[in-house]
Write a protein that holds these residues in place. Structure first.
Motif, PDB file in Angstrom:
ATOM      1  N   ILE A  42       0.838  -1.205   0.000  1.00  0.00           N
ATOM      2  CA  ILE A  42       0.000   0.000   0.000  1.00  0.00           C
ATOM      3  C   ILE A  42       0.869   1.249   0.000  1.00  0.00           C
ATOM      4  O   ILE A  42       0.613   2.194  -0.748  1.00  0.00           O
ATOM      5  CB  ILE A  42      -0.966  -0.018   1.205  1.00  0.00           C
ATOM      6  N   TYR A  43       1.923   1.263   0.816  1.00  0.00           N
ATOM      7  CA  TYR A  43       2.796   2.438   0.881  1.00  0.00           C
ATOM      8  C   TYR A  43       3.516   2.689  -0.440  1.00  0.00           C
ATOM      9  O   TYR A  43       3.687   3.828  -0.858  1.00  0.00           O
ATOM     10  CB  TYR A  43       3.836   2.288   1.995  1.00  0.00           C
ATOM     11  N   ILE A  44       3.935   1.638  -1.118  1.00  0.00           N
ATOM     12  CA  ILE A  44       4.715   1.818  -2.347  1.00  0.00           C
ATOM     13  C   ILE A  44       3.835   2.064  -3.570  1.00  0.00           C
ATOM     14  O   ILE A  44       4.314   2.491  -4.618  1.00  0.00           O
ATOM     15  CB  ILE A  44       5.677   0.630  -2.571  1.00  0.00           C
ATOM     16  N   SER A  45       2.543   1.843  -3.432  1.00  0.00           N
ATOM     17  CA  SER A  45       1.655   1.982  -4.586  1.00  0.00           C
ATOM     18  C   SER A  45       1.577   3.422  -5.102  1.00  0.00           C
ATOM     19  O   SER A  45       1.465   3.631  -6.311  1.00  0.00           O
ATOM     20  CB  SER A  45       0.257   1.463  -4.251  1.00  0.00           C
ATOM     21  N   GLY A  46       1.654   4.422  -4.222  1.00  0.00           N
ATOM     22  CA  GLY A  46       1.614   5.818  -4.672  1.00  0.00           C
ATOM     23  C   GLY A  46       2.810   6.170  -5.552  1.00  0.00           C
ATOM     24  O   GLY A  46       2.641   6.636  -6.691  1.00  0.00           O
ATOM     25  N   PRO A  47       4.054   5.962  -5.054  1.00  0.00           N
ATOM     26  CA  PRO A  47       5.211   6.223  -5.905  1.00  0.00           C
ATOM     27  C   PRO A  47       5.230   5.376  -7.184  1.00  0.00           C
ATOM     28  O   PRO A  47       5.664   5.848  -8.238  1.00  0.00           O
ATOM     29  CB  PRO A  47       6.403   5.876  -5.009  1.00  0.00           C
TER      30      PRO A  47
END
Length: 161
Positions: A47-52
């Motif tokens: 979830i955290y890496i999905s934005g970048p």
């Protein structure tokens, strides 16, 4: 680009079964408030890496379109640059940025949450000082851009909270 970034987090969170509580517009961008319990470290990291990741994908798509179809549009190059910068900046190991959340998640698995939180705070202070020094160097040497100084001060004051 910032909206697409947050939409990436929201999409991944919903896919992982997390509840979205709200979507906020802040002076520094957007923020999705997502349920933060009940998932494994791997799923949280996704979830955290999905934005970048969304920003990198859009920069690649924009670069490809610009290279093959638009004959070097400055607007498209700006879009590509903005997405790359947003992805790189968000991967700094500084909470509340995505890189900081990933960093804390990984460290928590090795040294426990509270020790990881202390270590992440130290790294955050170091990065804030580094950004302030970089900003002072930039200010003195070439341009009157104070962006790095402001970002460094902002990150430093987050450390105090």
């Amino acid at each position: 680009s910032m909206f697409l970034h947050e939409l990436g987090h929201i999409t991944a969170a919903v896919y992982m079964g997390k509840k979205i509580y709200s979507f906020r517009i802040l002076p520094v961008g957007f923020n999705a408030v997502v349920q933060d319990t009940g998932l494994s470290a791997l799923k949280n990291t996704i979830i955290y890496i999905s934005g970048p990741t969304v920003n990198i994908v859009f920069s690649i798509v924009g670069f490809t379109i610009n290279s093959y179809y638009l004959h070097q549009s400055n607007d498209m190059l700006f879009f590509v640059s903005a997405n790359v910068c947003l992805a790189v900046f968000n991967m700094l190991p500084v909470i509340p940025l995505d890189g900081g959340m990933i960093f804390r998640e990984v460290l928590s698995g090795y040294i426990g949450f509270f020790s990881a939180e202390r270590y992440v705070k130290r790294v955050r202070k170091g990065i804030s000082v580094l950004l302030i020094l970089l900003g002072v160097f930039q200010l003195v040497s070439s341009t009157w851009n104070v962006s790095f100084i402001l970002i460094g001060v902002y990150i430093f004051f987050i450390c105090l909270a």
